[in-house]
Design a protein around this motif. Structure first.
Motif, PDB file in Angstrom:
ATOM      1  N   ALA A  56       1.108   4.258  -2.929  1.00  0.00           N
ATOM      2  CA  ALA A  56       0.969   5.687  -2.644  1.00  0.00           C
ATOM      3  C   ALA A  56       1.960   6.503  -3.456  1.00  0.00           C
ATOM      4  CB  ALA A  56       1.158   5.937  -1.148  1.00  0.00           C
ATOM      5  N   GLU A  64       0.811   8.913   3.200  1.00  0.00           N
ATOM      6  CA  GLU A  64       0.113   9.707   2.186  1.00  0.00           C
ATOM      7  C   GLU A  64      -0.061  11.156   2.656  1.00  0.00           C
ATOM      8  OE1 GLU A  64      -2.619   6.339  -0.064  1.00  0.00           O
ATOM      9  OE2 GLU A  64      -3.485   7.500   1.586  1.00  0.00           O
ATOM     10  N   PRO A 106       0.813  -1.227   0.000  1.00  0.00           N
ATOM     11  CA  PRO A 106       0.000   0.000   0.000  1.00  0.00           C
ATOM     12  C   PRO A 106       0.844   1.274   0.000  1.00  0.00           C
ATOM     13  CG  PRO A 106      -0.803  -1.560   1.649  1.00  0.00           C
ATOM     14  CD  PRO A 106       0.524  -2.061   1.179  1.00  0.00           C
ATOM     15  N   LEU A 107       2.040   1.196   0.577  1.00  0.00           N
ATOM     16  CA  LEU A 107       2.907   2.376   0.619  1.00  0.00           C
ATOM     17  C   LEU A 107       3.586   2.606  -0.729  1.00  0.00           C
ATOM     18  CD1 LEU A 107       3.205   0.760   3.654  1.00  0.00           C
ATOM     19  CD2 LEU A 107       3.873   3.107   4.109  1.00  0.00           C
ATOM     20  N   LYS A 109       0.153   3.566   5.824  1.00  0.00           N
ATOM     21  CA  LYS A 109      -0.319   4.156   4.569  1.00  0.00           C
ATOM     22  C   LYS A 109      -0.900   5.552   4.753  1.00  0.00           C
ATOM     23  CE  LYS A 109      -3.566   3.252   0.748  1.00  0.00           C
ATOM     24  NZ  LYS A 109      -4.517   4.364   1.009  1.00  0.00           N
ATOM     25  N   GLU A 110      -1.806   5.720   5.698  1.00  0.00           N
ATOM     26  CA  GLU A 110      -2.480   7.007   5.860  1.00  0.00           C
ATOM     27  C   GLU A 110      -1.505   8.115   6.223  1.00  0.00           C
ATOM     28  OE1 GLU A 110      -6.043   9.058   8.556  1.00  0.00           O
ATOM     29  OE2 GLU A 110      -5.864   6.864   8.453  1.00  0.00           O
ATOM     30  N   GLU A 124       1.491  -2.027   6.875  1.00  0.00           N
ATOM     31  CA  GLU A 124       0.429  -1.509   6.019  1.00  0.00           C
ATOM     32  C   GLU A 124      -0.342  -0.370   6.685  1.00  0.00           C
ATOM     33  OE1 GLU A 124      -1.083  -5.530   7.697  1.00  0.00           O
ATOM     34  OE2 GLU A 124       0.795  -4.640   6.986  1.00  0.00           O
TER      35      GLU A 124
END
Length: 245
Positions: free
Chosen positions: A99, A191, A95-96, A187-188, A184
């Motif tokens: 991004a 971003e 997920p990173l 990610k937030e 994971e």
């Protein structure tokens, strides 16, 4: 199906005599990074976006032993795996990496567990240098190897200067985000850092490592090398009582 548990037809995605093929590049990069001490154990990873596909190093494989057959392949548009070796786990970094591809238009993203990266986050955390949430350094020649945003122009201007890169007199700033129990879950915050720091080419994760990206493999690799040089230099400067900015 093969003995390793994947569809034989998908093997064509990672089989090529071309050393520049993404599956071969990921393996060669991982071997180089192992030599640098960046991917000790099974830590760290590399992902390359090529045409409509994303090629990803797997989780749990010793990086210096990685082979093309270990590589996962994802369809960029659907985010679905089209090659998934069933005997292996997909990378928690996925997920990173995505991004960097979606928010920065990157063609390659590298994650390392560099000790120098970890140490600069600790120095910032302890208030011993700079601010807690960002690594800053200025007036060091190697800063000129860093592009604005990570995927800036590499066009050469008169005199050899790379357009789009930081200059000697710029202050390079790399945001630092807090680590989480599961990769994971970063990610937030990663971003958010990308959006809040539009000129950064990387994000440091406190007590963990760094994510670095570039418009292609060459740019991502050279920026990862430049950053590691700067992180190590910063640690040595601190030992001597020298300020980073």
């Amino acid at each position: 199906m093969t003995s390793t548990g994947h569809d034989v037809n998908s093997d064509a995605l990672v089989q090529s005599p071309d050393s520049k093929h993404p599956a071969n590049l990921i393996c060669s990069l991982c071997r180089q990074f192992y030599g640098h001490g960046w991917v000790t154990g099974t830590g760290g990873g590399v992902s390359i976006r090529h045409d409509k596909h994303i090629f990803l190093a797997p989780s749990g494989v010793e990086k210096e032993l990685m082979q093309p057959e270990h590589i996962f392949v994802m369809d960029y548009a659907s985010r679905e795996y089209i090659r998934r070796p069933l005997a292996l786990k997909s990378s928690a970094c996925t997920p990173l990496f995505l991004a960097a591809f979606t928010l920065r238009g990157a063609g390659c993203c590298i994650h390392t567990h560099s000790q120098w990266a970890v140490l600069v986050t600790l120095l910032c955390e302890a208030g011993m240098q700079g601010r807690k949430g960002v690594f800053e350094i200025s007036q060091i020649e190697q800063i000129k190897g860093i592009s604005r945003g990570g995927t800036g122009s590499t066009e050469i201007a008169e005199g050899g200067r790379k357009l789009g890169n930081l200059s000697y007199f710029d202050t390079m700033r790399i945001p630092i985000i807090e680590n989480t129990a599961h990769e994971e879950d970063l990610k937030e915050s990663l971003e958010k850092a990308m959006l809040e720091w539009p000129e950064t080419c990387a994000v440091l994760v406190r007590r963990h490592g760094v994510y670095v990206w570039g418009k292609d493999v060459t740019q991502a690799k050279t920026q990862a090398e430049s950053l590691d040089y700067l992180f190590q230099l910063a640690v040595e400067m601190h030992k001597l009582g020298l300020k980073w900015t």
